[in-house]
Scaffold this active site. Structure first.
Site, PDB file in Angstrom:
ATOM      1  N   ASN A  22      -6.346  25.844 -15.609  1.00  0.00           N
ATOM      2  CA  ASN A  22      -6.714  25.563 -14.225  1.00  0.00           C
ATOM      3  C   ASN A  22      -6.820  24.050 -14.113  1.00  0.00           C
ATOM      4  O   ASN A  22      -7.478  23.422 -14.936  1.00  0.00           O
ATOM      5  CB  ASN A  22      -8.067  26.222 -13.916  1.00  0.00           C
ATOM      6  CG  ASN A  22      -8.585  25.856 -12.544  1.00  0.00           C
ATOM      7  OD1 ASN A  22      -7.827  25.442 -11.668  1.00  0.00           O
ATOM      8  ND2 ASN A  22      -9.884  26.019 -12.350  1.00  0.00           N
ATOM      9  N   GLY A  23      -6.193  23.457 -13.110  1.00  0.00           N
ATOM     10  CA  GLY A  23      -6.290  22.006 -12.953  1.00  0.00           C
ATOM     11  C   GLY A  23      -4.918  21.375 -12.937  1.00  0.00           C
ATOM     12  O   GLY A  23      -3.904  22.060 -12.762  1.00  0.00           O
ATOM     13  N   ARG A  28     -10.167  32.964  -6.104  1.00  0.00           N
ATOM     14  CA  ARG A  28      -9.877  31.594  -6.518  1.00  0.00           C
ATOM     15  C   ARG A  28      -8.388  31.242  -6.428  1.00  0.00           C
ATOM     16  O   ARG A  28      -8.005  30.086  -6.595  1.00  0.00           O
ATOM     17  CB  ARG A  28     -10.358  31.369  -7.954  1.00  0.00           C
ATOM     18  CG  ARG A  28     -11.852  31.504  -8.119  1.00  0.00           C
ATOM     19  CD  ARG A  28     -12.240  31.311  -9.560  1.00  0.00           C
ATOM     20  NE  ARG A  28     -12.060  29.925  -9.953  1.00  0.00           N
ATOM     21  CZ  ARG A  28     -13.019  29.019  -9.958  1.00  0.00           C
ATOM     22  NH1 ARG A  28     -14.232  29.352  -9.589  1.00  0.00           N
ATOM     23  NH2 ARG A  28     -12.768  27.792 -10.332  1.00  0.00           N
ATOM     24  N   CYS A  72      -7.453  28.723  -9.214  1.00  0.00           N
ATOM     25  CA  CYS A  72      -7.088  29.471 -10.408  1.00  0.00           C
ATOM     26  C   CYS A  72      -8.320  30.103 -11.050  1.00  0.00           C
ATOM     27  O   CYS A  72      -9.338  29.457 -11.218  1.00  0.00           O
ATOM     28  CB  CYS A  72      -6.379  28.619 -11.457  1.00  0.00           C
ATOM     29  SG  CYS A  72      -4.839  27.911 -10.919  1.00  0.00           S
ATOM     30  N   LYS A 106     -12.160  27.725  11.325  1.00  0.00           N
ATOM     31  CA  LYS A 106     -12.217  29.129  10.908  1.00  0.00           C
ATOM     32  C   LYS A 106     -11.041  29.903  11.495  1.00  0.00           C
ATOM     33  O   LYS A 106     -10.420  30.714  10.824  1.00  0.00           O
ATOM     34  CB  LYS A 106     -13.540  29.700  11.400  1.00  0.00           C
ATOM     35  CG  LYS A 106     -14.270  30.622  10.522  1.00  0.00           C
ATOM     36  CD  LYS A 106     -15.094  30.077   9.399  1.00  0.00           C
ATOM     37  CE  LYS A 106     -14.526  28.965   8.583  1.00  0.00           C
ATOM     38  NZ  LYS A 106     -15.436  28.393   7.638  1.00  0.00           N
ATOM     39  N   HIS A 121      -9.585  12.611  27.469  1.00  0.00           N
ATOM     40  CA  HIS A 121      -8.848  11.487  26.882  1.00  0.00           C
ATOM     41  C   HIS A 121      -7.589  11.942  26.154  1.00  0.00           C
ATOM     42  O   HIS A 121      -7.115  11.243  25.264  1.00  0.00           O
ATOM     43  CB  HIS A 121      -9.773  10.697  25.946  1.00  0.00           C
ATOM     44  CG  HIS A 121     -10.975  10.167  26.653  1.00  0.00           C
ATOM     45  ND1 HIS A 121     -10.942   9.081  27.486  1.00  0.00           N
ATOM     46  CD2 HIS A 121     -12.242  10.634  26.701  1.00  0.00           C
ATOM     47  CE1 HIS A 121     -12.140   8.881  27.999  1.00  0.00           C
ATOM     48  NE2 HIS A 121     -12.956   9.811  27.546  1.00  0.00           N
ATOM     49  N   GLU A 128     -15.915  23.520  13.493  1.00  0.00           N
ATOM     50  CA  GLU A 128     -15.993  24.610  12.520  1.00  0.00           C
ATOM     51  C   GLU A 128     -15.321  25.877  13.071  1.00  0.00           C
ATOM     52  O   GLU A 128     -14.606  26.575  12.348  1.00  0.00           O
ATOM     53  CB  GLU A 128     -17.467  24.848  12.155  1.00  0.00           C
ATOM     54  CG  GLU A 128     -17.772  26.045  11.274  1.00  0.00           C
ATOM     55  CD  GLU A 128     -17.094  26.019   9.916  1.00  0.00           C
ATOM     56  OE1 GLU A 128     -16.490  24.996   9.527  1.00  0.00           O
ATOM     57  OE2 GLU A 128     -17.141  27.064   9.232  1.00  0.00           O
ATOM     58  N   TRP A 135      -3.422  29.626  -8.381  1.00  0.00           N
ATOM     59  CA  TRP A 135      -3.202  28.935  -7.106  1.00  0.00           C
ATOM     60  C   TRP A 135      -2.248  27.810  -7.451  1.00  0.00           C
ATOM     61  O   TRP A 135      -2.610  26.879  -8.170  1.00  0.00           O
ATOM     62  CB  TRP A 135      -4.526  28.410  -6.553  1.00  0.00           C
ATOM     63  CG  TRP A 135      -4.385  27.827  -5.188  1.00  0.00           C
ATOM     64  CD1 TRP A 135      -4.416  28.498  -4.007  1.00  0.00           C
ATOM     65  CD2 TRP A 135      -4.200  26.437  -4.860  1.00  0.00           C
ATOM     66  NE1 TRP A 135      -4.249  27.617  -2.962  1.00  0.00           N
ATOM     67  CE2 TRP A 135      -4.120  26.356  -3.447  1.00  0.00           C
ATOM     68  CE3 TRP A 135      -4.096  25.270  -5.605  1.00  0.00           C
ATOM     69  CZ2 TRP A 135      -3.936  25.143  -2.779  1.00  0.00           C
ATOM     70  CZ3 TRP A 135      -3.918  24.070  -4.943  1.00  0.00           C
ATOM     71  CH2 TRP A 135      -3.840  24.019  -3.541  1.00  0.00           C
ATOM     72  N   GLU A 152      -7.624  28.811   9.762  1.00  0.00           N
ATOM     73  CA  GLU A 152      -7.418  29.137   8.345  1.00  0.00           C
ATOM     74  C   GLU A 152      -7.214  30.624   8.090  1.00  0.00           C
ATOM     75  O   GLU A 152      -6.537  30.985   7.137  1.00  0.00           O
ATOM     76  CB  GLU A 152      -8.541  28.569   7.469  1.00  0.00           C
ATOM     77  CG  GLU A 152      -9.862  29.249   7.597  1.00  0.00           C
ATOM     78  CD  GLU A 152     -10.902  28.659   6.667  1.00  0.00           C
ATOM     79  OE1 GLU A 152     -10.576  28.318   5.524  1.00  0.00           O
ATOM     80  OE2 GLU A 152     -12.071  28.540   7.084  1.00  0.00           O
ATOM     81  N   LYS A 160     -10.567  29.608  -2.955  1.00  0.00           N
ATOM     82  CA  LYS A 160     -11.977  29.412  -2.641  1.00  0.00           C
ATOM     83  C   LYS A 160     -12.518  28.076  -3.103  1.00  0.00           C
ATOM     84  O   LYS A 160     -13.143  27.361  -2.347  1.00  0.00           O
ATOM     85  CB  LYS A 160     -12.791  30.561  -3.228  1.00  0.00           C
ATOM     86  CG  LYS A 160     -14.265  30.535  -2.854  1.00  0.00           C
ATOM     87  CD  LYS A 160     -14.472  30.810  -1.397  1.00  0.00           C
ATOM     88  CE  LYS A 160     -15.910  30.693  -0.968  1.00  0.00           C
ATOM     89  NZ  LYS A 160     -16.003  30.515   0.498  1.00  0.00           N
TER      90      LYS A 160
HETATM   91  C1  F6R Z   1     -13.381  26.587   5.026  1.00  0.00           C
HETATM   92  C2  F6R Z   1     -13.733  26.343   3.649  1.00  0.00           C
HETATM   93  C3  F6R Z   1     -13.385  25.028   3.067  1.00  0.00           C
HETATM   94  C4  F6R Z   1     -14.548  24.540   2.187  1.00  0.00           C
HETATM   95  C5  F6R Z   1     -14.148  23.245   1.455  1.00  0.00           C
HETATM   96  C6  F6R Z   1     -15.290  22.692   0.647  1.00  0.00           C
HETATM   97  O1  F6R Z   1     -13.795  27.863   5.424  1.00  0.00           O
HETATM   98  O2  F6R Z   1     -14.270  27.176   2.992  1.00  0.00           O
HETATM   99  O3  F6R Z   1     -13.078  24.100   4.049  1.00  0.00           O
HETATM  100  O4  F6R Z   1     -15.662  24.333   2.994  1.00  0.00           O
HETATM  101  O5  F6R Z   1     -13.059  23.504   0.633  1.00  0.00           O
HETATM  102  O6  F6R Z   1     -15.698  23.590  -0.322  1.00  0.00           O
HETATM  103  P1  F6R Z   1     -17.095  23.471  -1.036  1.00  0.00           P
HETATM  104  O7  F6R Z   1     -18.143  23.679   0.005  1.00  0.00           O
HETATM  105  O8  F6R Z   1     -17.093  24.543  -2.072  1.00  0.00           O
HETATM  106  O9  F6R Z   1     -17.189  22.091  -1.617  1.00  0.00           O
END
Ligand code: F6R
Length: 612
Positions: free
Chosen positions: A99-100, A27, A2, A489, A508, A485, A73, A492, A607
């Protein structure tokens, strides 16, 4: 999660709010809304993106000079117009954005219902707002005092902005475990869930602390109070964020821009900390606690998502170079365990945003158990940066694309320097290896630039991969976390199911999945386990899987078996993730983009995850 923006001053608020919401859209983008306060109050809200809100408002003349905006969000209640913020209280006078999560909202809702309150939405926010109204009505309190009373009744995390149309000269804001920043202009004041909507108007900000309330008064300026109603001396900081940093700079998406920024951001992370000519590496925050680091019994690396993956690479680095036992923890698990934390432990929190609720809570949980807490954070002044005993910023600049790219390489660069520094200090790394690794690390920015040249080849591979619904990522040693990773990527942003595995684990279980419909990305840049990875590739090929191998230049053997070979520069093995991750980022980006996905704002994500 948010985005929040607020304004009070002498300019029309609407353009400032809408511009701020666009800046904050990363956000959350389930719905957006604004409320304007002048003569009376107006509220506009719409499911979907800020642009849909803008279309909904059209050319209405909105001249009010105070207001608030929100991009959501969704937590409680599906994303629709009714659940969108701002919400208006039962008497029609109070308006609020939030927000929250208010965890005890169900109990409060019941109590308010008994008092005759009604609710139009399913949100916890509307319940909280009417609680403020109830206090105002019953006890004839000012808005700030009623807010303070209501806050004393809630359990949860929040950043809140509230106003009363009977007094449009005042906006009140409060925070707990969810960030809020107040911007100080000339006779005008701003509020934001981070500095991005504020920075084009002023660089003077106050980061609100937990449980503080800010009263933005058009005539009297800004007053900050703590939870006991005691006025606090505001600490006004100057931020160095530039507007260009918040724009796409000619790229189609922020994610692509951020991938291409990495030669620069990794170099920024090293600036003043690594000197190749003189052969040293140092981190101010670590030197300050040099003795503790040197004698540490254990390092615990905690984070979520991509930051957790960076932590996994940290484990290889610290154990290899500094010979300290390391544990890597999902912050979301650590916070609810009863972990054994002792004096002599160092807990390193890794976070791009510095606001991730689980990481923050994990730190709160271990604080006071004797360990030193160190932050590896990107967002300057963020909650995690403030909570830690010491730390190092990764200096990647604002990361706007929801999928983390440059922050990952920033985190790994920082952890690489930290492990080198600690290895030297503990005498666990020979002088010659130390020297060689410093030179190797110093070359990484130019080698990332070189690696980015594989983009055209990757576009071609991406065009073949768009048709598949699954894929597997394999890697070993330092590159096992890169496989995780890469898979994260891809899933998502392209919504293709992908799994990352240590290559040897394939036998396995996951090998059962392999057939001609399963592309397998193998990160095979390791020098140490090259032959073993070659075997893994042959095992995939024997089952008709398509292999996309990421290799160091000149790895001839693999090209005989793999369907696609992406060659990248060779570096010292501990730093190979900094290069091998780049093709995986580009691959996800181009696959998602070819599939027509919204790369910067993938569905259901936001984000910074400031709720549990
Ligand atoms: C994936 C991504 C998330 C963040 C996770 C932690 O691309 O961005 O998995 O890495 O939400 O976020 P931070 O680093 O802001 O604590």
């Amino acid at each position: 999660m948010c985005g929040i923006v607020g304004y009070i001053g002498d300019r029309p608020a609407y353009p400032i709010l809408i511009q701020g919401l666009k800046q904050l859209e990363y956000r959350g983008y389930d719905s957006a809304g604004v409320s304007l306060l002048g003569e009376g109050m107006s509220v506009f809200k719409k499911k979907g993106k800020v642009s849909e809100l803008e279309n909904h408002i059209g050319n209405k003349k909105l001249l009010a000079t105070a207001g608030m905006g929100h991009t959501r969000w969704a937590t409680h209640g599906e994303p629709n117009d009714i659940n969108a913020h701002p919400h208006v209280s039962n008497n029609g006078h109070l308006v609020l954005i939030h927000n929250g999560i208010i965890e005890n909202y169900a109990v409060l809702r019941e109590a308010l219902t008994r008092e005759g309150y009604t609710f139009t939405s399913e949100t916890d926010t509307e319940v909280f707002l009417n609680l403020i109204e109830a206090y105002q009505n019953k006890e004839k309190l000012s808005l700030a005092d009623a807010l303070s009373m209501a806050l004393s009744q809630v359990v949860g995390a929040y950043a809140i902005v509230v106003a009363d149309d009977r007094n449009p000269d005042v906006i009140v804001a409060a925070r707990k475990q969810s960030p809020l920043v107040v911007g100080m202009g000339n006779d005008e004041y701003f509020i934001g869930s981070d500095a991005t909507p504020i920075v084009r108007h002023t660089n003077k900000v106050i980061y609100l602390k937990d449980n503080e309330i800010a009263i933005l008064d058009r005539n009297e300026g800004v007053t900050i109070k703590d939870s006991k109603n005691v006025v606090q001396k505001p600490h006004i900081e100057e931020i160095s964020l530039r507007i260009e940093e918040l724009e796409k700079g000619g790229y189609e998406h922020f994610m692509l821009k951020e991938i291409h920024q990495q030669p620069q951001t990794v170099s920024d992370c090293m600036r003043g900390r690594l000197n190749n000519q003189e052969g040293w590496v140092k981190l101010g925050g670590m030197e300050e606690y040099g003795g503790l680091f040197e004698n540490a019994e254990r390092i615990i690396l905690a984070g979520c998502g991509t930051s957790w993956h960076a932590g996994l690479i940290g484990e290889y680095l610290f154990e290899d170079l500094a010979r300290i036992p390391v544990e890597v923890e999902y912050a979301s698990e650590l916070r609810y365990r009863n972990p054994v934390i002792r004096e002599g432990d160092i807990v390193m929190a890794i976070s791009q945003s510095g606001e991730t609720a689980d990481t923050l809570a994990a730190l709160e949980h271990v604080k006071g158990k004797g360990a030193m807490i160190y932050g590896v954070v990107n967002a300057v002044g963020s909650s995690i940066a403030r909570l830690t005993d010491a730390g190092s910023y990764i200096h990647s600049g604002p990361e706007i694309g929801v999928a983390s790219t440059k922050a990952f390489t920033g985190q790994v660069t920082l952890l690489s320097m930290a492990a080198l520094w600690l290895g030297k200090r503990r005498g666990t790394i020979s002088s010659s290896r130390y020297r060689t690794l410093i030179s190797a690390l110093a070359r990484i920015p130019e080698q990332i630039a070189e690696t980015l040249k594989v983009e055209d080849q990757i576009k071609y591979i991406a065009s073949e991969m768009t048709a598949y619904n699954n894929s597997l990522y394999l890697g070993r040693g330092y590159n096992f976390p890169v496989a995780l990773e890469g898979a994260l990527k891809l899933k998502e942003i392209s919504y293709i199911h992908a799994e990352g595995y240590p290559a040897a684990e394939m036998k396995h279980g996951p090998i059962a999945l392999i057939d001609e419909n399963m592309p397998v990305v193998v990160v095979a840049t390791n020098q140490s386990a090259y032959d073993k990875i070659l075997n893994n590739i042959q095992e995939v090929k024997a089952r008709k899987g398509t292999v996309i191998a990421i290799v160091s230049n000149g790895a001839k053997e693999i090209s005989k078996f793999a369907d696609h070979v992406i060659e990248i520069p060779e570096t010292a093995e501990p730093f190979s993730p900094l290069l091998s991750v780049i093709p995986t980022q580009l691959l996800s980006y181009h696959i998602a983009s070819l599939r027509g996905c919204n790369v910067d704002q993938p569905r259901n994500l936001a984000k910074s995850v400031t709720v549990e």
